[in-house]
Design a protein around this motif. Sequence first.
Motif, PDB file in Angstrom:
ATOM      1  N   THR A 130       0.845  -1.203   0.000  1.00 15.70           N
ATOM      2  CA  THR A 130       0.000   0.000   0.000  1.00 15.70           C
ATOM      3  C   THR A 130       0.877   1.249   0.000  1.00 15.70           C
ATOM      4  O   THR A 130       2.066   1.180   0.286  1.00 15.70           O
ATOM      5  CB  THR A 130      -0.899   0.079   1.255  1.00 15.70           C
ATOM      6  N   HIS A 131       0.279   2.349  -0.341  1.00 10.03           N
ATOM      7  CA  HIS A 131       0.886   3.642  -0.068  1.00 10.03           C
ATOM      8  C   HIS A 131      -0.243   4.660   0.092  1.00 10.03           C
ATOM      9  O   HIS A 131      -1.396   4.359  -0.217  1.00 10.03           O
ATOM     10  CB  HIS A 131       1.886   4.062  -1.152  1.00 10.03           C
ATOM     11  N   VAL A 132       0.094   5.823   0.597  1.00 13.24           N
ATOM     12  CA  VAL A 132      -0.889   6.891   0.773  1.00 13.24           C
ATOM     13  C   VAL A 132      -0.715   7.864  -0.386  1.00 13.24           C
ATOM     14  O   VAL A 132       0.322   8.503  -0.524  1.00 13.24           O
ATOM     15  CB  VAL A 132      -0.701   7.608   2.125  1.00 13.24           C
ATOM     16  N   ARG A 133      -1.737   7.920  -1.254  1.00 15.25           N
ATOM     17  CA  ARG A 133      -1.592   8.728  -2.468  1.00 15.25           C
ATOM     18  C   ARG A 133      -2.120  10.144  -2.229  1.00 15.25           C
ATOM     19  O   ARG A 133      -3.231  10.491  -2.597  1.00 15.25           O
ATOM     20  CB  ARG A 133      -2.328   8.081  -3.642  1.00 15.25           C
ATOM     21  N   MET A 134      -1.323  10.925  -1.587  1.00 14.38           N
ATOM     22  CA  MET A 134      -1.598  12.352  -1.406  1.00 14.38           C
ATOM     23  C   MET A 134      -0.275  12.959  -0.968  1.00 14.38           C
ATOM     24  O   MET A 134       0.606  12.239  -0.487  1.00 14.38           O
ATOM     25  CB  MET A 134      -2.685  12.561  -0.342  1.00 14.38           C
ATOM     26  N   PRO A 135      -0.099  14.253  -1.142  1.00 18.25           N
ATOM     27  CA  PRO A 135       1.166  14.846  -0.720  1.00 18.25           C
ATOM     28  C   PRO A 135       1.409  14.609   0.774  1.00 18.25           C
ATOM     29  O   PRO A 135       0.483  14.742   1.585  1.00 18.25           O
ATOM     30  CB  PRO A 135       0.971  16.331  -1.031  1.00 18.25           C
ATOM     31  N   ALA A 136       2.647  14.265   1.119  1.00 12.90           N
ATOM     32  CA  ALA A 136       2.969  13.973   2.517  1.00 12.90           C
ATOM     33  C   ALA A 136       2.698  15.185   3.397  1.00 12.90           C
ATOM     34  O   ALA A 136       2.287  15.045   4.555  1.00 12.90           O
ATOM     35  CB  ALA A 136       4.431  13.526   2.635  1.00 12.90           C
TER      36      ALA A 136
ATOM     37  N   ARG B 133       5.797   6.960  -2.257  1.00 11.44           N
ATOM     38  CA  ARG B 133       5.366   5.639  -2.703  1.00 11.44           C
ATOM     39  C   ARG B 133       6.078   4.546  -1.910  1.00 11.44           C
ATOM     40  O   ARG B 133       7.055   3.940  -2.361  1.00 11.44           O
ATOM     41  CB  ARG B 133       5.642   5.462  -4.198  1.00 11.44           C
ATOM     42  N   MET B 134       5.595   4.344  -0.724  1.00  7.29           N
ATOM     43  CA  MET B 134       6.043   3.237   0.120  1.00  7.29           C
ATOM     44  C   MET B 134       4.985   3.108   1.204  1.00  7.29           C
ATOM     45  O   MET B 134       4.222   4.040   1.444  1.00  7.29           O
ATOM     46  CB  MET B 134       7.422   3.531   0.736  1.00  7.29           C
ATOM     47  N   PRO B 135       4.887   1.935   1.825  1.00  5.94           N
ATOM     48  CA  PRO B 135       3.874   1.810   2.867  1.00  5.94           C
ATOM     49  C   PRO B 135       4.091   2.847   3.960  1.00  5.94           C
ATOM     50  O   PRO B 135       5.229   3.095   4.379  1.00  5.94           O
ATOM     51  CB  PRO B 135       4.102   0.383   3.392  1.00  5.94           C
ATOM     52  N   ALA B 136       2.990   3.444   4.420  1.00  3.41           N
ATOM     53  CA  ALA B 136       3.085   4.485   5.449  1.00  3.41           C
ATOM     54  C   ALA B 136       3.730   3.936   6.717  1.00  3.41           C
ATOM     55  O   ALA B 136       4.459   4.653   7.410  1.00  3.41           O
ATOM     56  CB  ALA B 136       1.689   5.050   5.745  1.00  3.41           C
ATOM     57  N   ALA B 137       3.469   2.663   7.018  1.00  2.00           N
ATOM     58  CA  ALA B 137       4.088   2.069   8.217  1.00  2.00           C
ATOM     59  C   ALA B 137       5.605   1.980   8.037  1.00  2.00           C
ATOM     60  O   ALA B 137       6.371   2.198   8.981  1.00  2.00           O
ATOM     61  CB  ALA B 137       3.493   0.689   8.491  1.00  2.00           C
ATOM     62  N   ASP B 138       6.058   1.662   6.824  1.00  2.00           N
ATOM     63  CA  ASP B 138       7.506   1.621   6.554  1.00  2.00           C
ATOM     64  C   ASP B 138       8.110   3.020   6.635  1.00  2.00           C
ATOM     65  O   ASP B 138       9.252   3.185   7.084  1.00  2.00           O
ATOM     66  CB  ASP B 138       7.773   1.039   5.157  1.00  2.00           C
ATOM     67  N   PHE B 139       7.360   4.019   6.186  1.00  2.00           N
ATOM     68  CA  PHE B 139       7.872   5.391   6.254  1.00  2.00           C
ATOM     69  C   PHE B 139       8.057   5.807   7.715  1.00  2.00           C
ATOM     70  O   PHE B 139       9.043   6.451   8.071  1.00  2.00           O
ATOM     71  CB  PHE B 139       6.919   6.346   5.530  1.00  2.00           C
ATOM     72  N   ARG B 140       7.114   5.385   8.570  1.00  2.00           N
ATOM     73  CA  ARG B 140       7.279   5.660   9.999  1.00  2.00           C
ATOM     74  C   ARG B 140       8.535   4.986  10.548  1.00  2.00           C
ATOM     75  O   ARG B 140       9.286   5.575  11.315  1.00  2.00           O
ATOM     76  CB  ARG B 140       6.057   5.149  10.783  1.00  2.00           C
ATOM     77  N   ARG B 141       8.744   3.731  10.134  1.00  2.00           N
ATOM     78  CA  ARG B 141       9.939   3.011  10.582  1.00  2.00           C
ATOM     79  C   ARG B 141      11.206   3.714  10.111  1.00  2.00           C
ATOM     80  O   ARG B 141      12.179   3.841  10.850  1.00  2.00           O
ATOM     81  CB  ARG B 141       9.935   1.579  10.021  1.00  2.00           C
TER      82      ARG B 141
END
Lengths: 392, 392
Positions: A130-136, B133-141
């Motif tokens: 998955t990813h979140v498709r909106m500006p961070a 473009r990466m899983p939000a949980a991975d971005f938190r990690r």
Amino acid sequence: MTDPHPAASRGFSTSEFERRTDAAQKIMAQCGLDAMLLTTEPEVRYFTGFDTIFWLSPTRPWFVVVPSKGKPIAVIPEIGAPSMSLTWVTDIRTWLAPRPEDDGITLLTDTLHEVMPNDGTLGLPMGHETHVRMPAADFRRLQSGLDGISIADGTDVVRSLRMVKSEAEITKIARMCSIASSAFADLPNHIKAGDTERQAFAKFKIDLLQKGADDVPYLVGSSGPGGFTDVINRPTDRVIIEGDMLLLDTGSLYDGYSCDFDRNFAFGHASDAAKTAYDLAWRATEAGLQAARPGITTTELWATMGKVLEDGGCSGHQIGRMGHGLGMQVTEWPSLMAGDDTMIEADMVLTLEPGLAFGDGKMMLHEENIVIREGGAELLTRRAARDLPIIT
Amino acid sequence: MTDPHPAASRGFSTSEFERRTDAAQKIMAQCGLDAMLLTTEPEVRYFTGFDTIFWLSPTRPWFVVVPSKGKPIAVIPEIGAPSMSLTWVTDIRTWLAPRPEDDGITLLTDTLHEVMPNDGTLGLPMGHETHVRMPAADFRRLQSGLDGISIADGTDVVRSLRMVKSEAEITKIARMCSIASSAFADLPNHIKAGDTERQAFAKFKIDLLQKGADDVPYLVGSSGPGGFTDVINRPTDRVIIEGDMLLLDTGSLYDGYSCDFDRNFAFGHASDAAKTAYDLAWRATEAGLQAARPGITTTELWATMGKVLEDGGCSGHQIGRMGHGLGMQVTEWPSLMAGDDTMIEADMVLTLEPGLAFGDGKMMLHEENIVIREGGAELLTRRAARDLPIIT
């Protein structure tokens, strides 16, 4: 001309969207989620039926909120309102995007506060694939506007639902697999030594469209003397010659549902090494076809195919993922690999995709698409030839 | 057969990638960024040349790190290593993805710590038209593993670079615009009243491929009696009849660069209202063509076209965005609209896209693609016919 492919109606009944939403809301309740926020194309389409290629434009975000009860709510750019109003969704909230200073964030925040308790939990797909498709930066703004609402990973809600297909979904995939099977079967009539990869791939793509694919978004492959070394390439201007091997792998779409399989060809003649590798991959696939059924895990299915490859002389290191889910996307959950351990259920659609390296770093990859039924696997693709096809 | 379209070589020279990287590093230094992290297809391709359709699969993340000095570093799934090794990138770090429990996060974190100071600032595109473009949980990690490294919005680095095209980029877009112009010119020879939208669109798509487009990822449009009410639809099974208007809008690709323009057609005959709306949109476009030059802003260019529409009787509310940047993506920064205020520079490639509503909620949309030169706008598309084309 009679249509030789399995029939599949376009779109879905409203009752199918109701079932999907009800099922999501049951899982949400179990997980303690008061609403789900969806930002990516497949999830939005899954719950609403909103089907547009406009997602290719990175300019605008699109949001769908699934509340704990009732229908999904669309929070979308004004330009999408006419298309969204053709779906079963009735609560459509729009803003005039692009509006970088507030690209739907206030509208989305207000909507969430309206449908959720002040200390509620919002599910958002945050996990694998998955990813979140909106500006961070907008996502940060959204979070700070949520006040007491917390965000939790809602991947399991969409993952568990999307992995098991409805009959309507299966018929679309079956039709697409049949169309692509016909195109692969006709390929030797269209391509020849002397074509560039680009020419060969273009002919295949046009044939897929003429045979009834809506689109061919995914087409990769490779050619090379005695084999190829890369399996995710776009075609090049390399001229295919006698003695080459050629792989084509397509994810083509019918009504928004994908096939994902490949076929191997040799030109003029093939080495014993290539024939042996083809045979090994074919037998590994066969073992997967026999083993796939409800009640075993993705990892057990992977191990079954891996055993054939290992008995055939492949080292353990080479044996990575050997298939995955298939549906709206060319690859979906689950993965056939060590550690995945997803229990296989009836009506999952999967790829079986054993691959191996042979000779001097060459690769051999087979792929079939199946639907899991109570009694075992049913092929959606027309089974690859028992022996390596040689184009003469 | 001689090729009637502007020549464009495939790929880019290493010196072009060096220039892009040098330019990014200069802006990064000005902004106080010690490295950039890129996660999306166009950014990764822009800095590396890595060009694969594999991005369609949501399964694997792909990372590129642009350090403050030296070449970009690829941190990617092992399956992409052969393709990446064909680019100018030499530092390629891989892991065996998918590996949900650590899908490249440790490798990426280690890489960032290696190339950045412990209290450095990492640039990440977080602004308008971007996503991570990466899983939000991975971005938190990732964030928690960065320790003293902070993350700042690096949108301006990629935005300012990508908005101004090199000659090599412009030739690819010019070639694609020429191919699509020919396909639009031939369209009346292929489609006719009695075709369904789906049939008409399929013929157009196949013709685009036969004329030399590599791919037709974006094709939307609509038909309807006397006009249409939606401009982002996929084709349907609606049968086109005499008295209909038809819009087709395509973003087709040549070597990874897109056109983005549309054409309008009437079948048999057209209403005065449709002809008047066509004329108004044509004249608004013409005003944009005359006005577009270095030194005016996107908002001034928008206002110039808007004035024509307003003088023609359109209300201010209808006058939203009227064009945008064009390149690797079908829509890119900047936006021709109120509040954008981007200074237009030589070698920007833009669309001019005035649209209006007429009659009973019908829409009229024109679009041309231009490159900005010192002396003004150069058309990349073959200019739309002065009068509404009628297919008889």
